[in-house]
Design a protein around this motif. Structure first.
Motif, PDB file in Angstrom:
ATOM      1  N   LYS A 157     -50.781   9.997  11.119  1.00  0.00           N
ATOM      2  CA  LYS A 157     -49.473   9.887  10.196  1.00  0.00           C
ATOM      3  C   LYS A 157     -49.665   8.523   9.890  1.00  0.00           C
ATOM      4  CE  LYS A 157     -44.403   9.834  10.346  1.00  0.00           C
ATOM      5  NZ  LYS A 157     -43.351  10.172  11.421  1.00  0.00           N
ATOM      6  N   LYS A 158     -49.598   7.607  11.011  1.00  0.00           N
ATOM      7  CA  LYS A 158     -49.544   6.131  10.518  1.00  0.00           C
ATOM      8  C   LYS A 158     -50.549   5.632   9.786  1.00  0.00           C
ATOM      9  CE  LYS A 158     -45.744   5.445  13.111  1.00  0.00           C
ATOM     10  NZ  LYS A 158     -44.483   5.080  12.520  1.00  0.00           N
ATOM     11  N   LEU A 159     -51.940   6.243  10.149  1.00  0.00           N
ATOM     12  CA  LEU A 159     -53.120   5.765   9.328  1.00  0.00           C
ATOM     13  C   LEU A 159     -52.698   5.864   7.979  1.00  0.00           C
ATOM     14  CD1 LEU A 159     -56.266   6.457  11.351  1.00  0.00           C
ATOM     15  CD2 LEU A 159     -55.409   4.475  10.387  1.00  0.00           C
ATOM     16  N   GLY A 160     -52.317   7.450   7.685  1.00  0.00           N
ATOM     17  CA  GLY A 160     -51.959   7.770   6.312  1.00  0.00           C
ATOM     18  C   GLY A 160     -50.946   6.617   5.481  1.00  0.00           C
ATOM     19  N   GLU A 161     -49.998   6.264   6.210  1.00  0.00           N
ATOM     20  CA  GLU A 161     -49.166   5.282   5.753  1.00  0.00           C
ATOM     21  C   GLU A 161     -49.975   3.963   5.519  1.00  0.00           C
ATOM     22  OE1 GLU A 161     -45.927   4.642   8.369  1.00  0.00           O
ATOM     23  OE2 GLU A 161     -45.345   7.052   8.344  1.00  0.00           O
ATOM     24  N   ILE A 162     -50.725   3.671   6.477  1.00  0.00           N
ATOM     25  CA  ILE A 162     -51.578   2.236   6.106  1.00  0.00           C
ATOM     26  C   ILE A 162     -52.543   2.411   4.724  1.00  0.00           C
ATOM     27  CG2 ILE A 162     -53.364   0.799   6.866  1.00  0.00           C
ATOM     28  CD1 ILE A 162     -52.060   1.332   9.646  1.00  0.00           C
ATOM     29  N   HIS A 163     -53.012   3.656   4.703  1.00  0.00           N
ATOM     30  CA  HIS A 163     -53.948   3.842   3.519  1.00  0.00           C
ATOM     31  C   HIS A 163     -52.947   3.850   2.362  1.00  0.00           C
ATOM     32  CE1 HIS A 163     -57.067   4.887   6.228  1.00  0.00           C
ATOM     33  NE2 HIS A 163     -57.014   5.949   6.390  1.00  0.00           N
ATOM     34  N   LEU A 164     -51.714   4.226   2.297  1.00  0.00           N
ATOM     35  CA  LEU A 164     -50.833   4.239   1.122  1.00  0.00           C
ATOM     36  C   LEU A 164     -50.657   2.789   0.718  1.00  0.00           C
ATOM     37  CD1 LEU A 164     -48.290   7.157   1.336  1.00  0.00           C
ATOM     38  CD2 LEU A 164     -50.035   6.736  -0.354  1.00  0.00           C
ATOM     39  N   LEU A 165     -50.626   1.990   1.787  1.00  0.00           N
ATOM     40  CA  LEU A 165     -50.202   0.599   1.610  1.00  0.00           C
ATOM     41  C   LEU A 165     -51.181  -0.370   1.241  1.00  0.00           C
ATOM     42  CD1 LEU A 165     -47.866   0.012   4.869  1.00  0.00           C
ATOM     43  CD2 LEU A 165     -46.952  -0.207   2.476  1.00  0.00           C
ATOM     44  N   THR A 166     -52.369   0.166   1.346  1.00  0.00           N
ATOM     45  CA  THR A 166     -53.538  -0.401   1.192  1.00  0.00           C
ATOM     46  C   THR A 166     -54.089   0.046  -0.295  1.00  0.00           C
ATOM     47  OG1 THR A 166     -54.878   0.714   2.463  1.00  0.00           O
ATOM     48  CG2 THR A 166     -54.045  -1.490   3.392  1.00  0.00           C
ATOM     49  N   GLY A 167     -53.342   1.053  -0.654  1.00  0.00           N
ATOM     50  CA  GLY A 167     -54.062   1.579  -1.910  1.00  0.00           C
ATOM     51  C   GLY A 167     -55.157   2.575  -1.745  1.00  0.00           C
ATOM     52  N   ASP A 168     -55.668   3.139  -0.279  1.00  0.00           N
ATOM     53  CA  ASP A 168     -56.820   3.923  -0.337  1.00  0.00           C
ATOM     54  C   ASP A 168     -55.925   5.375  -0.310  1.00  0.00           C
ATOM     55  OD1 ASP A 168     -58.841   5.307   0.336  1.00  0.00           O
ATOM     56  OD2 ASP A 168     -59.184   4.352   2.319  1.00  0.00           O
ATOM     57  N   ILE A 169     -55.680   5.835  -1.853  1.00  0.00           N
ATOM     58  CA  ILE A 169     -54.854   7.081  -1.755  1.00  0.00           C
ATOM     59  C   ILE A 169     -55.835   8.484  -1.340  1.00  0.00           C
ATOM     60  CG2 ILE A 169     -54.067   8.487  -3.536  1.00  0.00           C
ATOM     61  CD1 ILE A 169     -52.679   5.626  -3.137  1.00  0.00           C
ATOM     62  N   GLU A 170     -57.168   8.203  -1.399  1.00  0.00           N
ATOM     63  CA  GLU A 170     -57.991   9.625  -1.163  1.00  0.00           C
ATOM     64  C   GLU A 170     -57.782   9.545   0.454  1.00  0.00           C
ATOM     65  OE1 GLU A 170     -62.608  10.802  -1.177  1.00  0.00           O
ATOM     66  OE2 GLU A 170     -61.966   9.346  -2.402  1.00  0.00           O
ATOM     67  N   SER A 171     -57.918   8.446   1.274  1.00  0.00           N
ATOM     68  CA  SER A 171     -57.696   8.608   2.776  1.00  0.00           C
ATOM     69  C   SER A 171     -56.434   9.031   3.099  1.00  0.00           C
ATOM     70  CB  SER A 171     -58.213   7.332   3.399  1.00  0.00           C
ATOM     71  OG  SER A 171     -59.349   7.074   3.016  1.00  0.00           O
ATOM     72  N   ALA A 172     -55.465   8.659   2.393  1.00  0.00           N
ATOM     73  CA  ALA A 172     -53.965   8.891   2.440  1.00  0.00           C
ATOM     74  C   ALA A 172     -53.782  10.636   2.533  1.00  0.00           C
ATOM     75  CB  ALA A 172     -53.099   8.169   1.844  1.00  0.00           C
ATOM     76  N   GLN A 173     -54.567  11.055   1.457  1.00  0.00           N
ATOM     77  CA  GLN A 173     -54.272  12.581   1.175  1.00  0.00           C
ATOM     78  C   GLN A 173     -55.147  13.223   2.146  1.00  0.00           C
ATOM     79  OE1 GLN A 173     -55.416  13.111  -2.983  1.00  0.00           O
ATOM     80  NE2 GLN A 173     -55.016  15.422  -2.882  1.00  0.00           N
ATOM     81  N   LYS A 174     -56.247  13.005   2.742  1.00  0.00           N
ATOM     82  CA  LYS A 174     -56.812  13.412   3.880  1.00  0.00           C
ATOM     83  C   LYS A 174     -56.122  13.661   5.008  1.00  0.00           C
ATOM     84  CE  LYS A 174     -61.623  12.314   2.342  1.00  0.00           C
ATOM     85  NZ  LYS A 174     -62.747  11.511   2.470  1.00  0.00           N
ATOM     86  N   ALA A 175     -55.334  12.209   5.282  1.00  0.00           N
ATOM     87  CA  ALA A 175     -54.515  12.378   6.458  1.00  0.00           C
ATOM     88  C   ALA A 175     -53.420  13.353   6.250  1.00  0.00           C
ATOM     89  CB  ALA A 175     -53.972  11.090   6.637  1.00  0.00           C
TER      90      ALA A 175
END
Length: 453
Positions: A157-175
């Motif tokens: 969950k937290k990694l997904g939030e970080i991916h969003l903050l850094t603009g890594d949308i694809e990784s956030a979607q996977k999380a």
């Protein structure tokens, strides 16, 4: 340097001495060749002996030097007693509950030094770094927690939030997908998926998934926070009636510091600054030692151009969390706009002494140099910023403005064109280009840029 080859004998016919020397040299070359072949055969034999046992050696090598997953479970016990581990974890949790991430890191780093294989400690360390806006360290701890415990859904969950903050949308979607597949975290997965849709500018699907998460919520606090998020989406979509209906359903007595901050931001975005200020006043009275409350109030006051008042809250937030760069940056900016240039410079110098390539600090330095009247220094600093972030339009625009003020029209034109290549809606760049072209007598070209405004 290589000596050029010469044919033997001056006349082209070899002498007896040269023929003898030639055969003697050939014999030496043959001996060296045989020795080399023999050495190679020996190496191959030794290699065969080594590789015959390699299949057994590789797992042992990996277990010793690259421990992950189940291998860690077979390692020697950690160098910390269970009682001490519990005490350090309890101390860290208390500090995090009080919004004191730096205080939480102290026991956690002690624990991880003695037991680096504790996933719960990595989770908490990630939380602490995330609260300090240190995304790199937070990400490293969450990833390590998942290596140690594959079903660590909180870390996902937290990694997904970080991916969003850094603009890594694809990784956030996977999380988000991983979280939705587990009944325990399905709601969190839906909320993260909603934020992913929002990042993709798909507001209808963002609202749909957030509504699904709210419908699943249980417990007053998480439910209330989900409601505020959904209300913000409705507000963004222009449905103010729906947004305020949702906010009205939140019980006033159930608010912790985080919920009060969220509500204050909602009212600020809705244009009701009086209610936002009232909530922040209550939050400061109720949670005076909470750095996030102080920081948010400072941001609110800065947005209202009450910079001197904002400085007070930023200073308090920085006292509570002294190693948080984002607080120091906002403090420096408030000091600049409050006209306290010397104090602002001390903050900027402090940031750059710890991290010379800190983009935010360099931008502050450029602002300070401009406000101090040293445009040449500001230009040099902006060039540093552009080296670190060449695809960001704002530094190019600021540089164009400085060149224009200095009368360096060709350089101003180049920087303004670069700005428009990165952001076609940068109106100030059109204005600068229009003026430069007009001064050069290119009236029609100047009109094109001025009409774009």
């Amino acid at each position: 340097m290589t000596t050029p080859y010469k044919h033997p004998g001056a006349s082209g016919t070899p002498s007896e001495e040269e023929i003898e020397a030639y055969y003697h040299s050939a014999l030496k070359r043959e001996k060296r060749k045989r020795i080399l072949i023999f050495s190679l055969l020996i190496a191959l034999a030794l290699g065969a002996m080594f590789f015959s046992n390699l299949a057994a050696l590789i797992p042992k090598f990996r277990e010793k030097f690259s421990p992950t997953g189940s291998q860690l479970a077979r390692q020697a016990p950690s160098k910390i007693a269970g009682e001490e581990r519990d005490r350090l974890m309890a101390s860290a949790r208390m500090a995090l509950d009080e919004n004191r991430p730096t205080a939480a890191l102290s026991p956690l780093l002690i624990l991880l030094e003695k037991d680096p294989t504790c996933p719960e400690a990595h989770d908490l360390a990630g939380n602490a770094y995330l609260m300090r806006n240190d995304l790199s360290n937070a990400q490293a701890h969450y990833k390590r927690a998942i290596e140690l415990k594959a079903d660590d859904l909180e870390a996902y969950k937290k990694l997904g939030e970080i991916h969003l903050l850094t603009g890594d949308i694809e990784s956030a979607q996977k999380a988000a997908q991983v979280l939705q597949e587990n009944p325990r975290t399905q709601k969190d997965g839906l909320l993260l998926a909603s934020e992913v849709y929002l990042a993709k500018k798909n507001l209808p699907d963002a609202i749909r998934t957030a509504q699904a998460a709210v419908d699943m919520s249980s417990g007053s606090k998480p439910h209330a926070k989900s409601i505020v998020y959904l209300a913000q989406l409705h507000l963004k979509n222009g449905n103010r009636t729906k947004a305020f209906e949702m906010i009205a359903g939140i019980p006033p007595g159930s608010m912790d510091a985080d919920l009060m901050i969220r509500l204050a931001k909602f009212y600020q975005h809705s244009g009701d600054e009086a209610k936002a200020k009232n909530l922040l006043d209550q939050a400061v009275d109720r949670y005076p030692q909470n750095p996030e409350v102080r920081y948010t109030y400072g941001q609110f006051l800065s947005s209202r151009k009450a910079f001197s008042e904002a400085v007070v809250h930023f200073l308090e937030a920085l006292r509570l969390e002294p190693d948080t760069p984002i607080i120091a940056y906002d403090l420096g900016q408030a000091l600049l706009f409050a006209g306290k240039l010397d104090e602002a410079k001390r903050v900027i110098d402090g940031l750059l002494s710890k991290e010379p390539k800190n983009l935010l600090a360099l931008q502050l330095k450029s602002q300070h140099e401009q406000m101090s009247g040293d445009r040449t220094a500001a230009i040099i600093t902006l060039k540093q910023v552009i080296e670190l972030a060449p695809d960001s339009p704002r530094p190019h625009l600021l540089l164009a403005s400085l060149y224009w003020q200095e009368g360096l029209l060709f350089l101003a034109q180049q920087s303004a064109l670069k700005t428009l290549a990165l952001d076609a809606n940068a109106h100030t760049a059109h204005l600068i280009l229009g003026d430069v072209l007009f001064k050069r007598g290119q009236i029609e070209a100047a009109k094109d840029h001025l009409e774009a405004l």
